[in-house]
Design a protein around this motif. Structure first.
Motif: not given
Length: 231
Positions: A152, A159, A208, A162, A145, A148, A164-165, A168, A204
């Protein structure tokens, strides 16, 4: 200048602790945690049974140490390495490196043994399930997290969440593992796995990707590209 090959060999040789954990993983996978004895483990390692207790207080501690060095724990440790921190502004390279390292991990026979052991024993040994699921998965997820979120905030990905990204991203890789290493009679050839990884990463990363006008038009009011919402 002469090279002391004996010293180099000694440095590369596994320590007694490492030998204990390697043989314990083999033994637990073959006989189960309940069926494995400290006496048999000592015999396999080539030391006295009493010597085992100089390294571990008991069998549960050995299993806990195995859990601490495999699976999510090893993935989390990799994320803290300098080679990953150097990719903190390179989302595509980060995702590919993480996926390729997982392929190497999945191909390791020790990982197969570990999965067999943890699947069978995590509900039987007090504390192992909580340690495995809560501590190590939580640590890996938190580190992912953070990466990500950094992507971001730097405007490198799009996103609003982050966490949930990251989930995923991991979920797609887990599905590839199930398809190519778990569900089949034999593991898929490496080129086939890499092909699946590349296809998933392309998809993926397109989800994003930052700076696509088409995505901006579809974006609900109030969301901001490159700005991460709080977890």
């Amino acid at each position: 200048m002469a090279v002391d090959t004996s010293s180099a060999a000694e440095a590369a040789a596994p320590t007694t602790r490492e030998r204990i954990l390697a043989e314990a993983l083999n033994l637990f996978a073959q006989s189960g945690y309940g069926g494995a004895s400290m006496r048999e483990l000592a015999r396999r390692v080539g030391i006295r049974e009493s010597s085992l207790y100089n390294h571990f207080p008991g069998k549960a501690a050995i299993l806990e140490a195995i859990v601490s060095e495999h699976g999510p724990a090893s993935s989390a440790s990799r994320l803290e390495e300098p080679r990953y921190k150097q990719l903190a502004r390179q989302p595509a390279e980060f995702c590919r490196q993480f996926a390729l390292d997982l392929v190497e991990q999945w191909s390791d026979p020790r990982e197969h043994q570990f999965q067999k052991v943890i699947t069978a024993e995590r509900n039987r040994v007090p504390g192992i399930r909580a340690k495995f699921a809560d501590h190590f998965y939580a640590r890996e997820q938190s580190l992912m997290t953070d990466y990500f979120r950094g992507f971001a905030l730097a405007g490198l990905i799009s996103t609003t969440d982050p966490r949930e990204t990251a989930r995923l991203f991991a979920a797609g890789l887990i599905y590839i593992r199930l398809e190519h290493y778990v569900m089949g009679a034999v593991p898929s050839p490496r080129p086939k796995v890499i092909e699946a990884i590349d296809r998933y990463l392309a998809f993926f990363l397109s989800l994003i990707a930052a700076g696509q006008d088409a995505d901006k038009k579809r974006k609900p009011k109030g969301e901001m590209r490159g700005k991460a919402a709080p977890d």
